[in-house]
Design an enzyme around this catalytic site. Structure first.
Site, short mmCIF file in Angstrom:
data_model
loop_
_atom_site.label_atom_id
_atom_site.label_comp_id
_atom_site.label_asym_id
_atom_site.label_seq_id
_atom_site.Cartn_x
_atom_site.Cartn_y
_atom_site.Cartn_z
N LEU A 79 0.84 -1.20 0.00
CA LEU A 79 0.00 0.00 0.00
C LEU A 79 0.88 1.25 0.00
O LEU A 79 1.73 1.42 0.87
CB LEU A 79 -0.92 0.02 1.23
CG LEU A 79 -1.84 -1.18 1.40
CD1 LEU A 79 -2.83 -0.93 2.54
CD2 LEU A 79 -2.58 -1.51 0.12
N ALA A 119 -0.53 4.53 -1.47
CA ALA A 119 -1.34 5.57 -2.12
C ALA A 119 -1.41 6.86 -1.32
O ALA A 119 -1.79 7.90 -1.84
CB ALA A 119 -2.75 5.05 -2.37
N ARG A 169 2.80 14.65 6.45
CA ARG A 169 3.72 15.07 7.51
C ARG A 169 5.18 15.11 7.05
O ARG A 169 6.04 15.64 7.75
CB ARG A 169 3.57 14.13 8.72
CG ARG A 169 2.37 14.50 9.58
CD ARG A 169 2.13 13.48 10.67
NE ARG A 169 1.52 12.26 10.16
CZ ARG A 169 1.40 11.13 10.85
NH1 ARG A 169 1.87 11.07 12.08
NH2 ARG A 169 0.84 10.07 10.31
N ASP A 224 5.84 2.31 3.40
CA ASP A 224 6.62 3.18 4.29
C ASP A 224 7.16 2.42 5.50
O ASP A 224 7.41 2.99 6.54
CB ASP A 224 5.78 4.39 4.74
CG ASP A 224 4.53 3.98 5.52
OD1 ASP A 224 4.34 2.78 5.77
OD2 ASP A 224 3.75 4.88 5.90
N ASN A 227 -1.18 -3.48 15.93
CA ASN A 227 -1.23 -4.02 14.57
C ASN A 227 -0.11 -3.40 13.74
O ASN A 227 -0.02 -2.18 13.62
CB ASN A 227 -2.60 -3.66 13.96
CG ASN A 227 -2.69 -3.98 12.49
OD1 ASN A 227 -2.02 -4.88 12.00
ND2 ASN A 227 -3.54 -3.25 11.78
N ASN A 286 6.44 8.40 9.02
CA ASN A 286 5.41 9.40 8.73
C ASN A 286 5.99 10.79 8.56
O ASN A 286 5.38 11.64 7.93
CB ASN A 286 4.37 9.41 9.85
CG ASN A 286 3.61 8.10 9.92
OD1 ASN A 286 3.05 7.64 8.92
ND2 ASN A 286 3.64 7.47 11.07
N ASN A 310 41.91 21.26 -20.42
CA ASN A 310 41.17 20.43 -21.38
C ASN A 310 40.07 21.20 -22.09
O ASN A 310 39.53 20.74 -23.08
CB ASN A 310 40.56 19.22 -20.66
CG ASN A 310 39.64 19.62 -19.51
OD1 ASN A 310 39.90 20.58 -18.79
ND2 ASN A 310 38.56 18.88 -19.35
N ALA A 313 59.75 22.61 -15.66
CA ALA A 313 58.86 23.24 -14.68
C ALA A 313 58.36 24.58 -15.20
O ALA A 313 59.10 25.33 -15.84
CB ALA A 313 59.59 23.44 -13.36
C1 UD1 Z 1 -2.84 1.51 9.87
C2 UD1 Z 1 -3.73 0.47 10.52
C3 UD1 Z 1 -3.37 0.36 11.99
C4 UD1 Z 1 -1.92 0.00 12.13
C5 UD1 Z 1 -1.04 1.00 11.40
C6 UD1 Z 1 0.37 0.50 11.38
C7 UD1 Z 1 -5.84 0.55 9.30
C8 UD1 Z 1 -7.24 1.03 9.30
N1 UD1 Z 1 -5.11 0.86 10.36
O1 UD1 Z 1 -3.13 2.74 10.48
O2 UD1 Z 1 -4.18 -0.63 12.61
O3 UD1 Z 1 -1.56 -0.05 13.49
O4 UD1 Z 1 -1.48 1.13 10.03
O5 UD1 Z 1 1.21 1.47 10.80
O6 UD1 Z 1 -5.43 -0.11 8.37
N2 UD1 Z 1 -2.96 3.73 2.35
C9 UD1 Z 1 -3.39 3.61 1.06
N3 UD1 Z 1 -4.66 4.00 0.76
C10 UD1 Z 1 -5.50 4.48 1.68
C11 UD1 Z 1 -5.06 4.60 3.03
C12 UD1 Z 1 -3.78 4.21 3.33
O7 UD1 Z 1 -2.66 3.18 0.18
O8 UD1 Z 1 -6.63 4.79 1.33
C13 UD1 Z 1 -1.58 3.35 2.68
C14 UD1 Z 1 -0.77 4.53 3.15
O9 UD1 Z 1 -0.06 5.10 2.06
C15 UD1 Z 1 0.18 3.88 4.13
C16 UD1 Z 1 -0.58 2.69 4.65
O10 UD1 Z 1 -1.63 2.44 3.74
O11 UD1 Z 1 1.35 3.40 3.52
C17 UD1 Z 1 -1.14 2.91 6.04
O12 UD1 Z 1 -2.04 3.99 6.03
P1 UD1 Z 1 -2.15 4.97 7.24
O13 UD1 Z 1 -3.21 5.95 6.92
O14 UD1 Z 1 -0.83 5.47 7.64
O15 UD1 Z 1 -2.72 3.98 8.36
P2 UD1 Z 1 -2.67 4.19 9.90
O16 UD1 Z 1 -3.71 5.15 10.30
O17 UD1 Z 1 -1.28 4.45 10.32
CA CA Z 2 0.90 5.22 9.24
#
Ligand code: UD1
Ligand code: CA
Length: 490
Positions: free
Chosen positions: A12, A14, A19, A109, A176, A234, A392, A429
């Site tokens: 993932l 997207a 931040r 990430d 998680n 982040n 050069n 020289a």
């Molecule tokens: C998510 C988890 C959380 C976990 C944490 C670990 C969910 C709902 N929560 O939270 O339980 O402890 O990660 O870091 O899954 N992303 C997409 N598309 C989206 C949303 C997110 O691609 O629509 C990607 C983001 O780019 C990122 C990752 O998913 O790489 C996590 O998204 P983020 O919004 O950071 O999730 P957290 O709120 O941190």
């Molecule tokens: Ca995150």
């Protein structure tokens, strides 16, 4: 037990990463010579999945271009609107159709996550025949993460996001990681049933756990052996923390493989660097990109080498080298700058305040002091005097210079390219050489010296200099130096 090949690994990536406060997408920020996405794709690739999928949204052209660098067969699924991790995975299952087998989900990430941790997750998932297996960790500060909720028997029940958690749930320190192994078919069905009735109004992938358990499927959790691996990035503070952790990991592996690192705290080695046994890396050294160091070499202190090759037993100190090749036994520095296209032959010596660009230096040649050599070939065992400049560039074009084997350039020679100094030839020289010097000849191109007798007494009467002359004063201290530095044909 053997571990099944995943039918897909979904990364993932997207999210916008606000931040980071950056113009470049978060997952393209780099550490240890690769983007975060590059590290994640390298780890994912080690699992040998049938499909490697990246979910891209924000700045997806750049994310896609980067992903292709690491995984030419990558499948990029576009998530137009970042409506949650569950929505992101739904975009994948709806695009790719059936995924019969194990599907791994991870984040772009989380560059510290090791392939072997994901492999252990898959093994446990397979052994327990789970519908989903969650990678979890116990951390001192769980804030911001989803919490792992277990039932009275200690089995995984559900994941609750911090924003939706009760005070009691927030006190739970098992979190998680965001990485999971799923049964692909069950995942595809469950993500369609994820609701948005939560504090953030998003489709949470975490809800799939409770959905599958509610359907009566076995769900499980695996604790990460090293909780540090699940550190996500982040902001740039976390990026620096993760970079330090990754670097420490690489340095430890090199030390265990027989490389001496004098000061790990000030040494940075990129992931794709290779180093031979018994090489010593001095303090304040950065080895970048595809740099390759042989065995028994000494690098540092104070070196920055990028995409540079160093042969066995070479020594480089206080140097910046970019796309250069340094032969076995050669010595470079202190204070040398080797620019792209520089090739230093075996046993050659490049000394202090010497800059080379697109230059081949033959075996055993010496360029010891204060010299610029650009677009040139220097023959074997040639000796380039202090202060030599290869001119050069004529303001319009670059020209090539050849200096023959065993040639000897006097100090402060300027070679105005294009030019050839023959084998064994000398220059005097202070010469500005504009024409070829044939083999065995000496090129002299400077004003002849004239001494005006008695000038000081006539023109500086009463001065200390005049007095010194009158007394025939003394010791001259530093008499002629035999051979080596400063030697000039007269
Ligand atoms: C998510 C988890 C959380 C976990 C944490 C670990 C969910 C709902 N929560 O939270 O339980 O402890 O990660 O870091 O899954 N992303 C997409 N598309 C989206 C949303 C997110 O691609 O629509 C990607 C983001 O780019 C990122 C990752 O998913 O790489 C996590 O998204 P983020 O919004 O950071 O999730 P957290 O709120 O941190
Ligand atoms: Ca995150």
């Amino acid at each position: 037990m053997s571990q099944p090949r995943p039918v897909a690994v979904i990364v993932l990536a997207a999210g916008e990463g606000t931040r980071m406060k950056s113009r470049i997408p978060k997952v393209l920020h780099a550490l240890c010579g690769r983007s975060m996405l590059g590290h994640v794709l390298a780890a994912a690739g080690e699992l040998d999945p049938q499909r490697l999928v990246v979910v891209a949204g924000h700045r997806r052209e750049e994310v896609t271009a980067e992903a292709v660098q690491y995984a030419p067969d990558v499948c990029v699924v576009v998530q137009e609107r970042q409506a949650g991790t569950g929505h992101a995975v739904r975009m994948v299952t709806e695009t790719l159709g059936d995924l019969p087998g194990v599907v791994v989900v991870t984040y772009g990430d989380m560059p510290l996550l090791r392939a072997r941790t994901l492999a252990a997750l898959i093994r446990e998932h397979y052994a327990a025949a789970n519908a989903v297996t969650v990678l979890t960790a116990r951390v001192p500060d769980p804030s911001g993460y989803g919490r792992i909720i277990r039932d009275d028997g200690g089995s995984l029940a559900e994941i609750v996001e911090e924003a939706d958690a009760t005070t009691a749930q927030r006190a739970i320190d098992e979190i998680n990681s965001g990485c999971y192994a799923f049964d692909g078919a069950l995942l595809a069905d469950a993500v369609k049933r994820v609701a948005t009735s939560n504090a953030q109004g998003q489709e949470y992938l975490t809800d799939v756990v409770a959905i599958l358990r509610g359907d009566g499927h076995p769900v499980g959790a695996v604790l990460a052996a090293d909780p540090g691996e699940i550190q996500g990035v982040n902001d740039r503070v976390q990026l620096a923390q993760v970079r330090r952790a990754y670097n420490d990991r690489l340095l430890e592996a090199w030390m265990r493989a027989g490389i001496t690192i004098v000061d790990p705290a000030s040494t940075w080695i990129d992931a794709d660097v290779t180093i031979g046994q018994d090489t010593e890396i001095g303090p304040g050294t950065q080895l970048e990109g595809r740099t390759t160091i042989g065995a028994g070499a000494t690098i540092g202190p104070g070196c920055q080498l990028r995409d540079t090759t160093v042969g066995d037993n070479a020594a480089v100190s206080h140097a910046v080298c970019v796309q250069a090749e340094i032969g076995p036994g050669a010595t470079v520095g202190p204070y040398a700058y080797l620019r792209p296209g520089t090739r230093i032959g075996p046993g050659a010596h490049i000394g202090c305040h010497v800059e080379l660009k697109n230059a081949a230096v033959g075996a055993g040649a010496k360029i010891p002091h204060l010299t610029y050599v650009g677009d040139a070939g220097i023959g074997e065992r040639a000796n380039i005097g202090a202060g030599t400049i290869v001119a050069n560039y004529d303001g319009t074009a670059k020209h090539h210079t050849t200096v023959g084997a065993h040639a000897f350039l006097g100090s402060n020679t300027v070679l105005v390219a294009p030019l050839t100094v023959g084998d064994g030839a000398y220059t005097a020289a202070g010469s500005v050489i504009t024409e070829d010097v044939p083999p065995g000849a000496i090129g002299i191109a400077r004003g002849r010296q004239h001494n005006s007798q008695g000038w000081v007494e006539r023109r500086r009467p009463g001065s200390a200099s005049a007095a010194a002359r009158a007394h025939g004063a003394g010791d001259h201290g530093d008499e002629g130096i035999e051979g080596g530095e400063g030697t000039q044909p007269r």
